[in-house]
Motif scaffolding. Structure first.
Motif, short mmCIF file in Angstrom:
data_model
loop_
_atom_site.label_atom_id
_atom_site.label_comp_id
_atom_site.label_asym_id
_atom_site.label_seq_id
_atom_site.Cartn_x
_atom_site.Cartn_y
_atom_site.Cartn_z
N ALA A 29 42.12 -69.47 -11.79
CA ALA A 29 41.80 -68.51 -10.72
C ALA A 29 42.57 -68.84 -9.45
N PHE A 30 42.90 -67.80 -8.71
CA PHE A 30 43.55 -67.96 -7.41
C PHE A 30 42.63 -67.41 -6.33
N VAL A 31 42.57 -68.12 -5.22
CA VAL A 31 41.80 -67.68 -4.06
C VAL A 31 42.78 -67.40 -2.92
N GLU A 32 42.57 -66.26 -2.28
CA GLU A 32 43.42 -65.81 -1.17
C GLU A 32 43.55 -66.89 -0.10
N GLY A 33 44.75 -67.08 0.41
CA GLY A 33 44.97 -68.04 1.48
C GLY A 33 45.10 -69.46 1.00
N ARG A 34 44.90 -69.67 -0.30
CA ARG A 34 44.93 -71.02 -0.84
C ARG A 34 45.96 -71.09 -1.97
N HIS A 35 45.77 -70.26 -2.98
CA HIS A 35 46.69 -70.26 -4.12
C HIS A 35 47.78 -69.22 -3.99
N PHE A 36 47.60 -68.28 -3.07
CA PHE A 36 48.71 -67.40 -2.75
C PHE A 36 48.67 -67.08 -1.27
N LEU A 37 49.84 -66.96 -0.69
CA LEU A 37 49.97 -66.82 0.75
C LEU A 37 50.69 -65.51 1.03
N PRO A 38 49.93 -64.48 1.50
CA PRO A 38 50.52 -63.16 1.69
C PRO A 38 51.79 -63.18 2.54
N ALA A 39 51.91 -64.13 3.47
CA ALA A 39 53.11 -64.16 4.32
C ALA A 39 54.34 -64.60 3.53
N TRP A 40 54.12 -65.22 2.39
CA TRP A 40 55.24 -65.81 1.66
C TRP A 40 55.53 -65.14 0.32
N CYS A 41 54.59 -64.41 -0.22
CA CYS A 41 54.89 -63.74 -1.49
C CYS A 41 54.20 -62.39 -1.57
N THR A 42 54.86 -61.45 -2.20
CA THR A 42 54.33 -60.10 -2.35
C THR A 42 53.12 -60.13 -3.29
N PRO A 43 52.30 -59.07 -3.28
CA PRO A 43 51.19 -59.00 -4.24
C PRO A 43 51.69 -59.13 -5.68
N ARG A 44 52.84 -58.53 -5.98
CA ARG A 44 53.38 -58.61 -7.34
C ARG A 44 53.71 -60.05 -7.71
N ALA A 45 54.34 -60.78 -6.77
CA ALA A 45 54.68 -62.18 -7.03
C ALA A 45 53.43 -63.03 -7.18
N ALA A 46 52.41 -62.73 -6.37
CA ALA A 46 51.16 -63.49 -6.47
C ALA A 46 50.51 -63.27 -7.84
N GLY A 47 50.52 -62.02 -8.33
CA GLY A 47 49.97 -61.75 -9.65
C GLY A 47 50.75 -62.45 -10.74
N ALA A 48 52.09 -62.42 -10.62
CA ALA A 48 52.92 -63.09 -11.62
C ALA A 48 52.63 -64.59 -11.62
N PHE A 63 40.98 -63.96 -7.75
CA PHE A 63 41.55 -63.35 -8.94
C PHE A 63 41.46 -64.38 -10.06
N SER A 64 40.68 -64.08 -11.07
CA SER A 64 40.48 -65.03 -12.17
C SER A 64 41.02 -64.43 -13.46
N LEU A 65 41.95 -65.14 -14.08
CA LEU A 65 42.59 -64.62 -15.30
C LEU A 65 42.20 -65.48 -16.49
N THR A 66 41.81 -64.83 -17.57
CA THR A 66 41.60 -65.53 -18.84
C THR A 66 42.72 -65.10 -19.78
N LEU A 67 43.42 -66.07 -20.35
CA LEU A 67 44.54 -65.78 -21.24
C LEU A 67 44.22 -66.32 -22.63
N LEU A 68 44.42 -65.46 -23.63
CA LEU A 68 44.18 -65.84 -25.03
C LEU A 68 45.50 -65.89 -25.77
#
Lengths: 338, 338
Positions: free
Chosen positions: B51-70, B137-142
């Motif tokens: 899982a990613f938490v805003e401001g911790r695992h992704f930084l809006p100033a440094w990466c686009t929403p698409r990059a954060a999702g990737a 954002f919490s992702l489970t991958l199988l």
């Protein structure tokens, strides 16, 4: 009391995983990068995920951490019940504050795992991260079903019967009582309604028993309320539905609560709720077998209407013979802040 | 710009799922209570969640929403790479504010799905709920792996070689540069380090190629840093390890950043980081086959030490012949607020 910050991440994880029992089919469990799980040949995997946010989906003043964890598991179990799947494995993703009491987190985790155990299922992995605001808990549940035997929303045909389990509306009514009456809701007369919200039991056993009859053509759980979720089923199946008020499961307790809350009974029984009940499309020829199977599980199953061939038309036939549109829209998490 | 509140939950979900492509093995996809997925006979399921938490695992100033999702997808893909598994299906659980721009959420979702596509994998389900504080954002991958072929952390034997992919420490170094220098980190000279954090690529292709050699005895991804994750592998395998500084992949850029940040190089390359690189235990007899396979993928693979039979002893042989304990503890999400 020990906080997560005091214990550190890895000790917290160790305490969480130490309390887990054995789960069938686990090749590699906790402590590696991922869990390795074995399915039998010819079996399809069924996967669902649901999340609870503190102060919204669980209320610390009204339920223990263990009950909150169990409720999250039931929310996911209800989705598997609606697919006629057998629960197998779950992964729990946690966003917890560093000041969260470790014991309470172990209780929450135990509540999730404990609710899965009656089905031979259990937690096999997860993730733990820290948050500063509201805590959240996201569970992914994996189940199995024989090839081609999963129930979907799209199988209802004109002429199929509408059946509903339990007493729809009770959970949402329990929540409204807690919000409207505060501690006044703790009066004994409302206990069954509060329990419907705080300690629901998903209809997994009912679903598995009914699946054996082959008489269920489509299914959906009504966690967003009858009107909304039955609407989704009708849309997916390309049918409409007419419910019969006279056939609706009588619920004097819900009626009393409607009076106390000064709300129309329709709002409680058809509108947004948190019920983990099922709405099913039943092949009329199999109704006797379905009724017999339901009786064996002890879960009430009421036949409350019939699907027809006018897509988008959802109506209720009232006791006086009149017909009205089915009241109550589905739950929108953003429109209502739920 | 349209907010989630304006669109409503079901329209948001419709937009998110409309953008998905086909994924192999999906019997029932979006729009039902759960996804139904088919595994081939003899195949084991591999499941992970991050899982990613805003401001911790992704930084809006440094990466686009698409990059954060990737990046969230790569974090999960890295766990499957560490098990030698093939990615198949994912479920995304979102906690978003009602004021979140729907377009940005669609971009984030597309970033997750897009990162899975090169492997024939993709999103098949999820959950959307509203939050008021930080978003998460919490992702489970199988994934799938042939019966008995999953790599674990527990297979390393005394005498096995230690191999590491890529340039460990770069991602964590990129994050430190962003935090320490602010916009100064945008200087072209640091671009490769910032990219290591903002746009990592999990070593799925390398893992699948190396798995075919049969020479990998144990594996772990080093998302918590070399020292911490190699420590976990040693503990699980009941071995110790000695790394050879002279064999470490040379990284002049990391050395320059250490000088600029006034940090010991050891802190950057051994300490807590967000690298999605792999550390592997290699059967010495298979080293040539492993090296040949790695070259075919174009991913650097460095042989940097050897496991031995003294559990708990983790050391580095320095260039001058001296030996020191392996510096740097693993990352603790609660101790450090990460």
């Amino acid at each position: 009391m020990t906080t997560l910050r005091e214990l550190g991440e890895f000790e917290v994880i160790r305490r969480l995983t130490a309390a887990r029992g054995e789960v069938a089919g686990v090749v590699v469990g906790a402590g590696d990068d991922a869990a390795v799980l074995r399915l039998a040949p010819g079996v399809e995997l069924v996967a669902t995920t649901d999340a609870f946010v503190e102060g919204r989906h669980f209320l610390p003043a009204w339920c223990t951490p263990r009950a909150a964890g169990a409720r999250l598991a039931e929310a996911n179990l209800s989705d598997l019940a609606a697919m006629a799947a057998t629960p197998c494995w779950a992964l729990l993703s946690l966003g917890a504050r560093a000041e969260h009491e470790a014991e309470a987190l172990v209780e929450f985790h135990g509540g999730v795992d404990g609710a899965l155990r009656p089905y031979g299922a259990g937690l096999v992995g997860g993730n733990l991260t820290s948050v500063e605001g509201a805590e959240w808990f996201s569970l992914t549940l994996l189940g199995a079903v024989a090839h081609g035997r999963a129930w979907t929303r799209s199988g209802a045909r004109p002429g199929d019967l509408v059946a509903v389990s339990g007493w729809p509306g009770r959970a949402g009514c329990g929540l409204r009582l807690m919000q409207a009456l505060g501690d006044g809701a703790r009066a004994g007369e409302w206990a069954a309604l509060l329990e419907a919200w705080c300690a629901p039991v998903a209809r997994v056993a009912l679903a598995r028993t009914l699946a054996e009859t082959g008489g269920v053509m489509a299914a959906v759980d009504i966690s967003d309320g009858i009107a909304g979720d039955l609407g989704h089923l009708c849309a997916a199946s390309g049918v409409g539905v007419k419910l019969d008020e006279a056939a609706w499961p009588g619920d004097p307790l819900l009626e009393r609560a409607a009076t106390r809350l000064d709300l129309p009974l329709d709002t409680l029984r058809f509108g947004p709720s948190d019920d983990y009940e099922l709405v099913l499309a039943i092949d009329p020829a199999r109704r006797p077998a379905i009724e017999q199977a339901a009786r064996a599980t002890g879960v009430p199953l009421s036949f409350v209407g019939r699907f027809h061939d006018a897509p988008g038309v959802l109506a209720v036939r009232r006791g006086d013979g009149s017909e009205t549109p089915l009241p109550g829209a589905g739950f929108d998490h953003f429109a209502t802040g739920g």
